[in-house]
Design a protein around this motif. Structure first.
Motif, PDB file in Angstrom:
ATOM      1  N   LEU A  32       0.721  -1.053   0.281  1.00 17.46           N
ATOM      2  CA  LEU A  32       0.312   0.427   0.780  1.00 17.46           C
ATOM      3  C   LEU A  32       1.130   0.403  -0.145  1.00 17.46           C
ATOM      4  O   LEU A  32       1.068   2.273   0.746  1.00 17.46           O
ATOM      5  N   ASN A  33       1.160   1.676  -1.043  1.00 20.68           N
ATOM      6  CA  ASN A  33       2.250   3.058  -1.516  1.00 20.68           C
ATOM      7  C   ASN A  33       1.072   4.191  -1.719  1.00 20.68           C
ATOM      8  O   ASN A  33       0.131   3.791  -2.907  1.00 20.68           O
ATOM      9  N   ILE A  34       0.776   4.923  -0.849  1.00 20.01           N
ATOM     10  CA  ILE A  34       0.277   6.150  -0.284  1.00 20.01           C
ATOM     11  C   ILE A  34       0.790   7.221  -0.589  1.00 20.01           C
ATOM     12  O   ILE A  34       1.974   7.884  -0.662  1.00 20.01           O
ATOM     13  N   ALA A  35       0.666   8.269  -1.645  1.00 24.92           N
ATOM     14  CA  ALA A  35       0.910   9.500  -2.186  1.00 24.92           C
ATOM     15  C   ALA A  35      -0.431  10.657  -1.412  1.00 24.92           C
ATOM     16  O   ALA A  35      -2.004  10.366  -1.522  1.00 24.92           O
ATOM     17  N   ILE A  36      -0.825  11.399  -0.573  1.00 28.81           N
ATOM     18  CA  ILE A  36      -1.740  12.679  -0.069  1.00 28.81           C
ATOM     19  C   ILE A  36      -0.786  14.179  -1.193  1.00 28.81           C
ATOM     20  O   ILE A  36       0.212  14.709  -1.475  1.00 28.81           O
ATOM     21  N   GLU A  37      -2.063  14.695  -1.663  1.00 31.58           N
ATOM     22  CA  GLU A  37      -1.827  16.095  -1.849  1.00 31.58           C
ATOM     23  C   GLU A  37      -2.400  17.161  -1.176  1.00 31.58           C
ATOM     24  O   GLU A  37      -2.746  18.369  -1.728  1.00 31.58           O
TER      25      GLU A  37
ATOM     26  N   ASP B  61       3.600   2.361   2.102  1.00 31.10           N
ATOM     27  CA  ASP B  61       5.020   3.454   2.251  1.00 31.10           C
ATOM     28  C   ASP B  61       3.612   4.874   1.786  1.00 31.10           C
ATOM     29  O   ASP B  61       2.887   4.861   2.178  1.00 31.10           O
ATOM     30  N   LEU B  62       4.336   5.982   2.201  1.00 30.07           N
ATOM     31  CA  LEU B  62       3.890   7.211   2.444  1.00 30.07           C
ATOM     32  C   LEU B  62       4.624   8.119   1.849  1.00 30.07           C
ATOM     33  O   LEU B  62       6.078   8.291   2.102  1.00 30.07           O
ATOM     34  N   CYS B  63       3.941   9.158   0.706  1.00 34.28           N
ATOM     35  CA  CYS B  63       5.234  10.078   0.434  1.00 34.28           C
ATOM     36  C   CYS B  63       3.958  11.651   0.217  1.00 34.28           C
ATOM     37  O   CYS B  63       2.583  10.929  -0.167  1.00 34.28           O
TER      38      CYS B  63
ATOM     39  N   ASP C 287      -0.130   2.598  -5.013  1.00 33.13           N
ATOM     40  CA  ASP C 287      -2.162   1.879  -4.787  1.00 33.13           C
ATOM     41  C   ASP C 287      -2.635   2.704  -3.950  1.00 33.13           C
ATOM     42  O   ASP C 287      -3.888   2.383  -4.922  1.00 33.13           O
ATOM     43  N   LEU C 288      -2.526   4.507  -4.345  1.00 30.45           N
ATOM     44  CA  LEU C 288      -3.442   5.134  -3.708  1.00 30.45           C
ATOM     45  C   LEU C 288      -3.664   6.398  -3.200  1.00 30.45           C
ATOM     46  O   LEU C 288      -2.013   6.939  -2.574  1.00 30.45           O
ATOM     47  N   VAL C 289      -4.116   7.112  -3.662  1.00 28.29           N
ATOM     48  CA  VAL C 289      -3.620   8.239  -4.219  1.00 28.29           C
ATOM     49  C   VAL C 289      -4.696   9.454  -3.126  1.00 28.29           C
ATOM     50  O   VAL C 289      -6.235   9.280  -3.706  1.00 28.29           O
ATOM     51  N   VAL C 290      -4.956  10.100  -1.921  1.00 26.58           N
ATOM     52  CA  VAL C 290      -5.717  10.590  -1.588  1.00 26.58           C
ATOM     53  C   VAL C 290      -5.789  12.576  -2.274  1.00 26.58           C
ATOM     54  O   VAL C 290      -4.573  13.309  -2.301  1.00 26.58           O
TER      55      VAL C 290
END
Length: 309
Positions: free
Chosen positions: A94-99, A124-126, A143-146
């Motif tokens: 679950l690799n996540i990116a936030i905006e 993981d988070l970026c 895998d997921l973008v907020v």
């Protein structure tokens, strides 16, 4: 007979403090939720809570059912999670990116809870500030973008609503717009000539421009950027400009008296936060559980948010 949906409804009413917000969280109409409570009260032949009480007051019967809900519902959630693991396997990525950086206020408690529930998932988070996260999601790098800015042109991407939130204007406590002390909201024209402080993202991704200033043809005197919410608030407190941030991101600084806050428009400027997920990942148990954990944690930690109906 006591049903799980009844316990969930009563628990939501306690957590939110109102029928309106409980109905939003449960994705029900207010009338449907009221009917459910009347059905419960008729079945048990006694009221469960006092109508129109502020704060909401539960009867002895209501408190007993809430005690049952607190004991049973976590066990049901745990059993459902275990069954999902058995059905589709426990491991995953679950690799996540936030905006937006302000999302950390609810995301970090979410991740802490999620790690305990899914220790075998590689997490993981970026930040999505310095690259385009949605195309990276399409490529499989994420895998997921907020995001609060869905791109409906991208194929095979689903946007799962997390919650709606109000954007508010942060300004210095000595700002001219607060001179008379009675103002609760501002119009776009009130920001003409102001220095607007924003995160370092494209203008078209910022609600303050796309849904407030630009439609009214209002242009700020200058746009100044800062990557961290605390830096933006410091600039505002020092009368270097104003900024639009989610109400939850400003709550701590308002409580400490560092800044003031006004609504953007008489009815407020509301936006929705989404989790973008590829279609092939949408039914993965660890993805589904992450989305639910994010929603539950957000409603426990944040002020003035709404469920998306």
């Amino acid at each position: 007979m006591i049903e799980l949906r009844q316990l969930r409804a009563l628990s939501a009413l306690r957590d939110t403090g109102s029928l309106v917000r409980a109905a939003e969280r449960l994705h029900l109409t207010q009338s449907a939720l009221s009917h459910l409570f009347r059905e419960m009260e008729q079945r048990h032949n006694q009221p469960l809570f006092v109508r129109k009480s502020r704060p909401l007051c539960f009867t002895t019967a209501g408190l007993r059912l809430l005690q049952l809900a607190d004991a049973v519902l976590p066990q049901v959630t745990l059993a459902q999670r275990d069954l999902a693991r058995l059905a589709c396997g426990q491991s995953g990525r679950l690799n996540i990116a936030i905006e937006c950086h302000s999302c950390y206020q609810w995301l970090m408690p979410t991740l802490n809870t999620y790690r305990d529930d899914w220790p075998e998932v590689e997490l993981d988070l970026c930040s999505g500030f310095h690259f385009a996260p949605l195309p990276a999601l399409v490529r499989g790098d994420l895998d997921l973008v907020v995001t609060a800015n869905p791109d409906t042109m991208l194929k095979d991407i689903h946007y799962q609503p997390l919650f709606s939130f109000e954007m508010c204007l942060a300004l210095s406590r000595k700002h001219r717009l607060l001179e008379h002390g009675k103002r609760r909201w501002i119009a776009p024209k009130d920001l003409a000539g102001e220095v607007q402080i924003t995160y370092p993202v494209e203008r078209e991704r910022l609600d303050i421009f796309q849904r407030f200033l630009d439609p009214a043809g209002v242009e700020p005197a200058e746009v100044r950027t800062a990557e961290l919410t605390v830096m933006m608030v410091q600039l505002v407190a020092s009368a270097r400009g104003v900024c639009a941030l989610p109400d939850w991101a400003l709550h701590e600084y308002l409580q400490k008296g560092f800044i003031a806050q006004l609504r953007l428009g008489e009815k407020g400027l509301w936006s929705t936060l989404y989790a973008a997920v590829r279609a092939d990942m949408l039914d993965q148990a660890y993805i589904v559980d992450f989305l639910q954990t994010a929603r539950d944690t957000s409603f426990s930690h944040l002020n003035r948010i709404r469920a998306v109906t």
